[in-house]
Design an enzyme around this catalytic site. Structure first.
Site, PDB file in Angstrom:
ATOM      1  N   THR A 282       1.162  -8.048  -5.886  1.00 44.31           N
ATOM      2  CA  THR A 282      -0.129  -8.994  -5.595  1.00 44.31           C
ATOM      3  C   THR A 282      -0.880  -8.971  -6.817  1.00 44.31           C
ATOM      4  OG1 THR A 282      -1.209  -6.996  -4.666  1.00 44.31           O
ATOM      5  CG2 THR A 282      -0.019  -8.370  -3.001  1.00 44.31           C
TER       6      THR A 282
ATOM      7  N   LYS B  65       4.574  -1.279  -5.523  1.00 44.06           N
ATOM      8  CA  LYS B  65       3.484  -2.368  -5.861  1.00 44.06           C
ATOM      9  C   LYS B  65       2.174  -1.804  -5.666  1.00 44.06           C
ATOM     10  CE  LYS B  65       1.222  -4.603  -3.792  1.00 44.06           C
ATOM     11  NZ  LYS B  65      -0.196  -4.461  -3.239  1.00 44.06           N
TER      12      LYS B  65
ATOM     13  N   THR C  70      -3.395   0.619  -1.314  1.00 41.97           N
ATOM     14  CA  THR C  70      -2.814  -0.515  -0.763  1.00 41.97           C
ATOM     15  C   THR C  70      -1.664  -0.656  -1.757  1.00 41.97           C
ATOM     16  OG1 THR C  70      -3.174  -3.137  -0.653  1.00 41.97           O
ATOM     17  CG2 THR C  70      -4.211  -1.913  -2.631  1.00 41.97           C
TER      18      THR C  70
ATOM     19  N   GLU D 239      -6.266  -2.581 -11.543  1.00 45.42           N
ATOM     20  CA  GLU D 239      -6.712  -3.983 -11.784  1.00 45.42           C
ATOM     21  C   GLU D 239      -7.769  -3.837 -12.841  1.00 45.42           C
ATOM     22  OE1 GLU D 239      -8.499  -4.953  -8.084  1.00 45.42           O
ATOM     23  OE2 GLU D 239      -6.571  -5.808  -7.068  1.00 45.42           O
TER      24      GLU D 239
ATOM     25  N   ASN E 115     -12.689  -9.068  -8.523  1.00 47.21           N
ATOM     26  CA  ASN E 115     -12.612  -8.781  -7.135  1.00 47.21           C
ATOM     27  C   ASN E 115     -13.972  -9.346  -6.602  1.00 47.21           C
ATOM     28  OD1 ASN E 115     -10.404  -7.026  -6.383  1.00 47.21           O
ATOM     29  ND2 ASN E 115     -10.971  -6.113  -8.205  1.00 47.21           N
TER      30      ASN E 115
END
Length: 406
Positions: A158, A184, A195, A281, A403
């Site tokens: 993702t 992932k 996640t 991220e 985000n």
């Protein structure tokens, strides 16, 4: 034990095939691979660990129910990215079951022999016409026994910036056994799990109960040791499948060999977990927190989490600022009875605080250490034998920009 990084991952183990195809799940028509299949013609035993969030996605509940069935065997997993199928009500449950039945139909197995995982945006219904078309294509690629390990790795991503895989191989009295893995995960990473979706395969034979025991231990010491942003997801899943292609029954091997198998599973999970943290991220730093000397392991873990999830601490890491005051403050609000007069802290091996006394003469060394892309912070509370390790990272303005909207 032989260990390999950035490999084909799940297809390194004998008898496992995989694929990844563009199903256009998000409707962007960008050609991104977003649906994958893992398939073993031989039946597999399996085990899994899942999110502890009260809100669990349909695929998580589906897998948990199947894995709780006695003597259940499996032939594979269907996975999609781009849509979490979470908070989607009864329709989400139906769509999850449809993904399993469609995959099973093409692979000519029973629908209960297919596990389902999803990752992506929460609260959006699955575009099932595109999903089923993708399943048809992915199953055909898998049945053609194409080497689709790397395509599968891409299909599950993702916000990740790169694929993540590794494998380990051990010698047994009956031959070689391989454990392959891929993962992932780059955001909403918080113990317990995150996640993230992780998949492990092995060509050894092992009972489901044995696999569950091995996986629980490995996950606790790897995926549950990482935190990126303090958020826990609805879809976290780690699955392991064993198809026995090598005819090696790992449970009938010597105690030493069983220990080697556990070590190999541990190493695969640890490698994948660290890859998640380094691919967080918009992060720029990988930080290992080593917490020792707490009253017990639970207190050590609590203190480490408070530090690793502190926004003030994480932003100081981003700024290469060795602001140990923020670390002490975060440790203190864990409220485990910390006595600052016993508190020790090091950046790598350079002391910053000894028994509550700052050592400002070392400040230039601290600055150099926290300016690096990777460093270790060691803390000793000198109040007991409790210890914990967490892997974390910094927080940048780019994380906020990334985000602030989807």
């Amino acid at each position: 034990m032989k260990f390999y990084q950035d490999c084909d991952g799940i297809t390194e183990a004998q008898g496992f095939y995989a694929s990844g195809v563009p199903a256009n799940i998000m409707g962007k028509n960008n050609g991104k691979l977003d649906l994958g299949i893992i398939y073993s013609p031989r039946p597999c035993t399996a085990a899994g660990t899942f999110t502890t969030n009260d809100v669990k996605a349909s695929p998580v509940r589906y897998c948990m129910d199947l894995l709780n069935e006695q003597e259940q065997v499996f032939h594979g997993v269907v996975v999609n990215s781009g849509n979490a199928n979470a908070c989607t009500g009864k329709q989400g449950d139906l769509d999850c079951a449809k993904m399993a039945s469609e995959t099973a139909r093409h692979l000519k197995v029973h629908s209960k022999e297919i596990l389902v995982c999803s990752t992506g945006r929460i609260g959006v219904q699955m575009p099932m016409s595109r999903v089923t078309a993708g399943i048809t294509e992915a199953c055909q690629d898998t049945l053609d026994e194409l080497d689709g390990g790397k395509a599968f790795q891409e299909a599950i991503l993702t916000s990740d910036t790169r694929t993540k895989s590794c494998s380990a191989q051990i010698e047994t009295s009956s031959g070689k056994v391989t454990i392959g893995g891929t993962v992932k995960g780059a955001g909403m990473i918080q113990p317990n799990m995150a996640t993230m979706l992780a998949f492990l395969t092995t060509d050894a034979f092992a009972s489901a109960s044995f696999l569950k025991k091995c996986l629980d231990k490995a996950v606790n010491n790897s995926f549950n040791r990482m935190t990126i942003d303090g958020d826990m997801s609805t879809n976290d899943s780690v699955l392991i499948l064993a198809n026995g292609s090598t005819r090696v029954d790992i449970e009938k091997e010597s105690v030493d060999t069983i220990a080697k198998f556990q070590e190999a599973v541990d190493q695969v999970c640890t490698c994948l977990a660290r890859k998640c943290v380094t691919d967080g991220e918009k992060v720029t730093k990988f930080v290992e927190l080593q917490l020792n000397g707490a009253s017990n392991d639970q207190d050590a873990d609590l203190v480490a989490r408070c530090i690793a999830n502190s926004l003030l601490v994480k932003t100081s890491w981003y700024g290469s600022d060795p602001n140990w005051g923020r670390i002490v403050d975060a440790a203190g609000y864990a409220r485990v009875g910390l006595d600052f007069e016993k508190f020790d802290l090091w950046y790598n091996d350079v002391p910053a605080v000894e028994k509550g006394k700052p050592l400002p003469s070392n400040k230039h060394k601290w600055k150099e250490i926290v300016s690096a892309k990777s460093f270790v912070i060691k803390i000793h509370l000198n109040s007991g034998s409790g210890k914990a390790v967490l892997w974390s990272n910094d927080l940048s303005e780019e994380y906020v920009n990334y985000n602030k909207s989807e």
